[in-house]
Design a protein around this motif. Structure first.
Motif, PDB file in Angstrom:
ATOM      1  N   GLY A 163       0.786  -1.229   0.000  1.00 11.14           N
ATOM      2  CA  GLY A 163       0.000   0.000   0.000  1.00 11.14           C
ATOM      3  C   GLY A 163       0.817   1.278   0.000  1.00 11.14           C
ATOM      4  O   GLY A 163       0.309   2.353   0.295  1.00 11.14           O
ATOM      5  N   ARG A 206       2.598   4.568  -1.436  1.00 12.23           N
ATOM      6  CA  ARG A 206       2.180   5.458  -2.520  1.00 12.23           C
ATOM      7  C   ARG A 206       2.908   5.096  -3.797  1.00 12.23           C
ATOM      8  O   ARG A 206       4.116   4.859  -3.762  1.00 12.23           O
ATOM      9  CB  ARG A 206       2.501   6.901  -2.143  1.00 12.23           C
ATOM     10  N   PRO A 207       2.217   5.052  -4.924  1.00  9.87           N
ATOM     11  CA  PRO A 207       2.862   4.582  -6.164  1.00  9.87           C
ATOM     12  C   PRO A 207       4.109   5.374  -6.535  1.00  9.87           C
ATOM     13  O   PRO A 207       5.044   4.813  -7.104  1.00  9.87           O
ATOM     14  CB  PRO A 207       1.778   4.742  -7.229  1.00  9.87           C
ATOM     15  N   ASP A 208       4.132   6.679  -6.211  1.00 10.41           N
ATOM     16  CA  ASP A 208       5.304   7.450  -6.621  1.00 10.41           C
ATOM     17  C   ASP A 208       6.545   7.118  -5.793  1.00 10.41           C
ATOM     18  O   ASP A 208       7.644   7.529  -6.147  1.00 10.41           O
ATOM     19  CB  ASP A 208       5.004   8.955  -6.573  1.00 10.41           C
ATOM     20  N   SER A 256      -4.632   6.559  -3.402  1.00 11.37           N
ATOM     21  CA  SER A 256      -3.275   6.368  -2.890  1.00 11.37           C
ATOM     22  C   SER A 256      -2.927   7.452  -1.886  1.00 11.37           C
ATOM     23  O   SER A 256      -1.967   8.164  -2.055  1.00 11.37           O
ATOM     24  CB  SER A 256      -2.297   6.422  -4.045  1.00 11.37           C
ATOM     25  N   LYS A 282      -2.174   6.924   1.171  1.00 12.45           N
ATOM     26  CA  LYS A 282      -1.284   6.461   2.241  1.00 12.45           C
ATOM     27  C   LYS A 282       0.122   6.986   2.014  1.00 12.45           C
ATOM     28  O   LYS A 282       0.577   7.031   0.884  1.00 12.45           O
ATOM     29  CB  LYS A 282      -1.222   4.928   2.254  1.00 12.45           C
ATOM     30  N   GLN A 288       2.242   9.228 -11.456  1.00 14.10           N
ATOM     31  CA  GLN A 288       2.580   8.668 -10.145  1.00 14.10           C
ATOM     32  C   GLN A 288       3.530   7.491 -10.291  1.00 14.10           C
ATOM     33  O   GLN A 288       4.500   7.364  -9.560  1.00 14.10           O
ATOM     34  CB  GLN A 288       1.317   8.188  -9.441  1.00 14.10           C
ATOM     35  N   GLY A 297       6.952   8.252 -10.624  1.00  9.03           N
ATOM     36  CA  GLY A 297       7.617   8.802  -9.446  1.00  9.03           C
ATOM     37  C   GLY A 297       7.234  10.232  -9.106  1.00  9.03           C
ATOM     38  O   GLY A 297       7.900  10.874  -8.298  1.00  9.03           O
ATOM     39  N   VAL A 298       6.164  10.739  -9.714  1.00 10.20           N
ATOM     40  CA  VAL A 298       5.761  12.109  -9.419  1.00 10.20           C
ATOM     41  C   VAL A 298       4.735  12.087  -8.287  1.00 10.20           C
ATOM     42  O   VAL A 298       3.780  11.317  -8.324  1.00 10.20           O
ATOM     43  CB  VAL A 298       5.123  12.773 -10.666  1.00 10.20           C
TER      44      VAL A 298
END
Lengths: 240, 325, 304
Positions: A70, A72-74, B322, B324, C195, C198-199
């Motif tokens: 979980g 954050r994707p970045d 997202s 989190k 995202q 990587g942003v």
């Protein structure tokens, strides 16, 4: 050595309605692991959940010794995990160079790294000033893979990189993913193109109805007629 | 005593007219999810339309047809509906924002038309002297007030009944279907654009009726009646009451109109004379704060009934899935 | 005719500055922000406050750069106003819009934006009053470019145009030459993929609000410099900036710039044939025309 371990993962877009239930999966270092299964099995959801794009309701995703569940994707990239979506995986309005510089913007040696990526994919160097939207299907996948590779990830997740490509180009793209493992990258691949995928993969997981069904060495799965019958949606859809 | 009763009649009549307009907005926003940023434009079209058709002749000015009351009112309603039809036709197949911006623009354009078209609208001084309905029968002002209140309540009941019938008809079910899942509804052969257009037009016609009633009650209309504040008031009514629910809409209309009137009284009493000009600003700040607070803390309103429908998209959605760290 | 064209270009430059941020916000956050043009008012009034402060405290700064009426104090105040307005835009987003978009649909944000606009506008009225104010009491002398037809231009107007163009060029360089600019364009095109690349979205959204706020503050101050300042500056610019955004295509910065000039010039020329009372309706007519002919605007992609 296990690089990526998924334990009892439950995930889905809507609360209380998980698409994935109790999924376990292990990806070994520098191996190509493929996930196959019928449409709607939850394959894409699984790698999106690993990449942090689908909320995880329970279970864990371990990258080496780090729990990245979980996250954050970045932030995934900084932990060494890269993800290539199935469609819309490049920025069409940015040039090839801008796409690469975007992912490299935190890299200390970005000029050198950019050159290395161009060396790896010479076709991209030739078109570096063009808008990425102008690339052919195969070149787009090349750029998408180059962007994923840019920050030297330990694991790359690829969602159906061969979708929408001609059989010849699809084969080339899958060979390219195979080539990544030779550079020490762990690859987790989702594919519909079962025959080709099993050709390049080391290990195979079959997912159906959001659960693990069977897993084993790719060669073994490919030659198992029962598996072909039940899960691969076809009569003798096995590798010859 | 009679003063209090007659004030109460006035208050209830105005609240009733506002409730009618709020019901129109409820059809558009509550049941269909259409954002109308120019409620006052449709109210104004109804008011000016009724006035031009049914009002007295003015020298050098178009209109003054002196048509029978119901014909004039009907004309006003039609004008409001026609305006909505044109705007809807242009914007409803586009993303939601376009309707919001265009309806807001219609209101601005209508106000500047009313202010400047001397020959049509009487310009800034407005139009006065709308013949009081039933003048021949009712002489007493007080009695007229009571009768008019009853008429407003009757129209309110009629509109309520009509909307209830509408939303429980196949048309209403189709509206809900496109609000919940447009793609699925489209696949079932519903034309979302046409359904939305109908909802917008009917809602605007109801607002126009509110405008027509207003002008026949006050016998007067001017560009001051076309200021955007009416739009904000009607929204506050619907949001406070609870969108997607007629009881909520009417409750909200009465509460907000009451609060608006009371705060107006209170401010004229409490604020020193030198600052009377600011009283209006304070009222605006209050209504703005009310709208924002309701959206932040009780978006479903006092009487919730609407099925929740998160229409999150793009960044809003991406940021949502997202959050989190 | 030429005079109207000149005035139109000038107004157009100010509308363009205002529309750049709006087009990004509408595209990225998917909502029509009716509180947006209040940022012009916040900026212009912030500049007024600091201008008064500096010219009182440091009289040296109160010297005008001849032939402009612009003083050192005002130039400094404008920079401060740009920063403050950018920060206010972020704070408003955090207090209201971000919290609403986390739990409700974008249209609720549109509602909220009207509420926010009412609050900001009337707080300004309470603090500064309804009356018009000027930064400088000096009379700006117009230069006569031609007698027949009579064409007048004030040095301040030339300055406004030049500064607006410089700000746009600066933004252009940021967008095309810096990785931050790439990140911003990436989010505008595909937030989810950005995202993955990587942003961090919250950072970019905050940056967009800062850009939007500071450009709006510049627009508001420049408008007040060449005209006058009153609390209605927000509502006056609301429809023009929306029109510029729609003309240019939602999400296109260059479209917004071009759209701003088109709206400014068209409104200026329209006043040749229409009484000036109809001016507020002009942007709406432009919007209608665009929706009829080319709803996606000049450079826009999203319209659904």
């Amino acid at each position: 050595m296990t690089v990526l371990r998924i334990e009892q993962l439950e995930a889905g877009y809507v609360r209380d309605l998980p698409i994935l239930r109790n999924v376990d999966l292990v990806a070994e270092h520098a191996k190509l692991t493929v996930i196959i299964g019928p449409n709607g099995a939850g394959k894409s959801t699984l790698i999106k959940a690993i990449a942090g794009l689908v909320p995880v309701s329970s279970g864990r995703v371990m990258l080496g010794e780090t729990d990245i569940t979980g996250l954050r994707p970045d932030l995934m990239g900084s932990h060494g995990l890269a993800y290539v979506p199935q469609t819309d995986n490049i920025f069409r309005h940015l040039t090839i160079r801008e796409n690469l510089m975007l992912v490299l913007r935190r890299a200390p040696d970005r000029a050198t790294r950019l050159e290395e990526l161009y060396d790896l994919f010479p076709a991209l160097r030739d078109k570096r000033g063009d808008r990425a939207g102008a690339l052919s299907g195969g070149q787009r996948q090349m750029l998408a893979v180059a962007m994923a590779l840019a920050n030297r990830p330990s694991v790359i997740l690829l969602d159906e990189p061969s979708a929408g490509l001609s059989p010849k180009i699809a084969g080339e793209v899958l060979d390219l993913t195979r080539g990544l493992t030779e550079q020490g990258v762990t690859v987790l691949l989702v594919e519909q193109n079962v025959k080709q995928a099993l050709r390049v993969a080391d290990h195979c997981y079959i997912l159906a109805e959001g659960r693990n069904q069977i897993d084993g060495p790719a060669a073994q799965i490919a030659s198992d007629p029962v598996v072909g019958e039940i899960y691969l949606g076809g009569k003798r859809m096995v590798a010859s | 005593m009679i003063g209090v009763v007659s004030y109460l009649t006035f208050f209830l009549t105005m609240a009733g007219i506002m409730a009618i307009i709020t019901l129109g907005l409820n059809l558009q926003w509550g049941y269909t999810g259409l954002f109308n940023g120019g409620v006052v434009a449709f109210f104004g079209a109804g008011a000016y339309g009724t006035m031009i058709l049914g009002g007295p002749a003015e020298p050098g000015q178009f209109g003054g047809f002196g048509l029978p009351y119901l014909v004039a009112l009907g004309g006003g309603v039609l004008l409001a509906a026609a305006l909505a039809w044109v705007v809807g036709l242009l914007t409803l197949r586009l993303r939601h924002d376009y309707l919001a911006i265009s309806t807001f623009g219609v209101a601005v354009a209508l106000e500047s038309l009313a202010r400047n078209s001397q020959w049509l609208t009487g310009g800034a001084r407005g139009m006065r002297g709308f013949p009081r309905p039933f003048e021949a029968v009712i002489e007493s002002n007080f009695l007229f007030g009571v009768v008019f209140l009853l008429i407003v309540l009757a129209v309110l009941a009629l509109v309520w009944w009509g909307i209830e019938r509408l939303v429980h008809s196949p048309f209403g079910r189709a509206l809900r279907a496109i609000r919940e899942d447009e793609t699925a509804a489209r696949a079932l052969g519903k034309s979302p654009t046409r359904l939305r257009l109908w909802s917008l037009v009917i809602g605007a016609a109801i607002m126009g009726a509110g405008g027509g009633l207003y002008v026949s009650y006050t016998a007067f209309v001017s560009p001051q009646d076309l200021l955007p504040i009416l739009t904000f008031q009607v929204w506050a009514m619907l949001i406070v009451g609870g969108a997607g629910n007629n009881r909520g809409a009417v409750l909200g209309a009465v509460l907000i109109w009451g609060a608006w009137t009371l705060s107006g009284f209170a401010l004229t009493r409490l604020v020193p004379d030198s600052m009377q000009l600011d009283a209006g600003s304070i009222q605006y700040i209050l209504i703005g704060t009310l709208i924002v607070s309701m959206l932040l803390w009780r978006p479903e309103g006092l009487l919730p009934e609407r099925i929740s429908n998160p229409r999150n998209t793009t960044v809003a959605k991406a940021a949502h899935t997202s959050n989190k760290e | 005719m030429i005079q109207s064209l000149l005035d139109g270009i000038l107004t157009g430059a100010i509308i363009s500055l205002g529309a750049i941020g709006l087009t990004l916000i509408m595209h990225m956050l998917r909502f029509a922000n009716f509180a947006y043009s209040e940022l012009l008012a916040i900026g212009a009034y912030a500049a007024l406050v600091f201008d008064r402060l500096f010219s009182t405290l440091v009289p040296v700064l109160d010297e005008a750069f001849a032939p402009l009426t612009l003083t050192g104090a005002l130039a400094l105040s404008m920079v401060i106003a740009m920063v403050l307005t950018g920060l206010s835009a972020v704070v408003i987003d955090w207090l209201v819009f971000r919290r609403i978009r986390q739990k409700a649909d974008p249209l609720s944000m549109v509602f909220a934006s009207f509420g926010v606009a009412l609050i900001i506008r009337n707080v300004i009225v309470l603090i500064f009053g309804h009356h018009a104010q000027l930064y400088s009491q000096e009379i700006a002398r117009a230069t006569i470019l031609s007698f027949d037809p009579l064409i007048l231009i004030k040095p301040d107007q030339v300055f406004v145009l030049v500064l607006a163009l410089v700000l746009m060029l600066a933004l252009h360089l940021v967008l095309t030459r810096t990785t931050f600019g790439f990140a911003l364009r990436a989010v505008a095109e595909n937030p989810a993929l950005a995202q993955v690349a990587g942003v961090r979205l919250t950072t970019v959204i905050a940056a967009v609000w800062i850009i939007a706020g500071s450009l709006s503050a510049a627009a508001g101050t420049l408008y007040a410099l060449t005209n006058q300042l009153n609390p209605m500056i927000g509502p006056v610019f609301l429809l023009p900036v929306f029109a510029a955004t729609i003309v240019g295509g939602i999400g296109s910065v260059y479209g917004a710039v071009l759209g701003g000039f088109i709206v400014g010039i068209a409104s200026g020329l329209a006043l040749l044939v229409l009484p000036s009372g109809y001016a507020p309706a002009m942007p709406f007519l432009i919007i209608l025309a665009v929706l009829l002919v080319r709803p996606q605007g000049l450079f826009g992609e999203d319209q659904r």
